[in-house]
Design a protein around this motif. Sequence first.
Motif, PDB file in Angstrom:
ATOM      1  N   ASP A 122     -25.190  99.895  57.150  1.00 60.51           N
ATOM      2  CA  ASP A 122     -26.472  99.295  56.765  1.00 60.51           C
ATOM      3  C   ASP A 122     -27.062 100.072  55.587  1.00 60.51           C
ATOM      4  O   ASP A 122     -26.984 101.302  55.544  1.00 60.51           O
ATOM      5  N   TYR A 243     -40.749 105.138  51.550  1.00 54.80           N
ATOM      6  CA  TYR A 243     -39.857 103.985  51.753  1.00 54.80           C
ATOM      7  C   TYR A 243     -38.557 104.236  51.008  1.00 54.80           C
ATOM      8  O   TYR A 243     -38.539 104.361  49.794  1.00 54.80           O
ATOM      9  N   MET A 247     -32.599 101.268  56.069  1.00 54.04           N
ATOM     10  CA  MET A 247     -33.355 101.263  57.340  1.00 54.04           C
ATOM     11  C   MET A 247     -33.045 102.462  58.214  1.00 54.04           C
ATOM     12  O   MET A 247     -33.930 103.050  58.825  1.00 54.04           O
ATOM     13  N   TYR A 263     -40.915  95.783  58.096  1.00 52.61           N
ATOM     14  CA  TYR A 263     -40.329  94.864  57.134  1.00 52.61           C
ATOM     15  C   TYR A 263     -40.827  93.463  57.514  1.00 52.61           C
ATOM     16  O   TYR A 263     -40.120  92.702  58.192  1.00 52.61           O
TER      17      TYR A 263
HETATM   18  P1  P6P Z   1     -35.386  95.713  50.557  1.00 49.36           P
HETATM   19  C1  P6P Z   1     -30.501  97.027  53.833  1.00 49.36           C
HETATM   20  O1  P6P Z   1     -29.900  95.919  53.229  1.00 49.36           O
HETATM   21  C2  P6P Z   1     -31.611  96.538  54.724  1.00 49.36           C
HETATM   22  O2  P6P Z   1     -31.152  95.584  55.622  1.00 49.36           O
HETATM   23  C3  P6P Z   1     -32.242  97.706  55.451  1.00 49.36           C
HETATM   24  O3  P6P Z   1     -31.382  98.783  55.553  1.00 49.36           O
HETATM   25  C4  P6P Z   1     -33.440  98.058  54.600  1.00 49.36           C
HETATM   26  O4  P6P Z   1     -34.537  98.519  55.376  1.00 49.36           O
HETATM   27  C5  P6P Z   1     -33.793  96.739  53.929  1.00 49.36           C
HETATM   28  O5  P6P Z   1     -32.622  95.945  53.903  1.00 49.36           O
HETATM   29  C6  P6P Z   1     -34.255  97.014  52.523  1.00 49.36           C
HETATM   30  O6  P6P Z   1     -34.630  95.752  51.990  1.00 49.36           O
HETATM   31  O7  P6P Z   1     -35.706  94.249  50.378  1.00 49.36           O
HETATM   32  O8  P6P Z   1     -36.623  96.571  50.710  1.00 49.36           O
HETATM   33  O9  P6P Z   1     -34.409  96.277  49.565  1.00 49.36           O
END
Ligand code: P6P
Length: 297
Positions: A122, A243, A247, A263
């Motif tokens: 992830d 941030y 994740m 989120y």
């Molecule tokens: P954005 C990574 O693809 C993910 O699923 C999570 O790890 C992370 O919190 C989120 O997307 C980040 O998304 O839109 O902020 O880049």
Amino acid sequence: MATEKINTEIVTLTRFLNEEQTKHKEATGDFTLLCHALQFSFKSIAYYIRRASLINLGGLAGSSNTTGDDQKKLDVIGNDLFIAAMRSCGRVKVLVSEEEEEAIVFSDNPNARYAVACDPIDGSSNLDAGVSVGTIFGIFKLPEDAKGTKEELLKPGTELVAAGFTMYGASAQLVLTMRGGPVNGFTMDNALGEFILTHPNMQMPKKRAIYSCNEGNSKYWEEPVLEWCNSVKQADKPYSLRYIGSMVADAYRTLLYGGIFAYPADKKSPKGKLRILYECAPMAMVFENGESTVRAC
Ligand code: P6P
């Protein structure tokens, strides 16, 4: 000058899992073997992530996954390693991975009693920047007459028997919790090749003025979300924004330091971006079990 006291009371993940099994007289050892396979997959993935820049494993694989994300080479490798580990332990009947179009039914494990949902790497869009990424997993126990269908995995997160994540940073950090149990943190000793219990009974601090969300999406947020975000920014002691956009890294910091990670669903992603089965549900189990019992300071 006093010599640094060497820690000789070392609990490895292997010892922890074997001792956990002894607490359940009905245990067959299947769950323990599944967790040993999990730890092997984390060690393997950590090895390739650490070496990615040295052996040209950075960059895109030239394919995309089921959710439309561009797959990185390491997404594919991490997924293959994870699937191989789950297949070879013989204790998993069905596996759902973010990187796979369909559920994988291990026909060579017909008597297996567990189902696993995972996001093998992830946050992989951050890999080339050296940002910590991670593997998120959730484990369900299947009924005796399970057929090994993906529908058998589509259960509420409250039915998970175990969940957690491994963050691949300077050393891999594993966070593991079982239903109704504490959250335990293990740090990979790269020299020994062992996960060592370093954070027993992790409890998230009740109060910490940190908020963690992608404010770049704020134009798409619903009004109540905007009001919440402004409230923490306009507080008497304004919250700090942290941030990372990976994740697992944001979650690990929040578990250790406290704060709020969010989120929110928005007009771009009305059903939210994070996936319930292998991101939200496992994280929810970790944070519910890691909820501090200490009164707010
Ligand atoms: P954005 C990574 O693809 C993910 O699923 C999570 O790890 C992370 O919190 C989120 O997307 C980040 O998304 O839109 O902020 O880049």
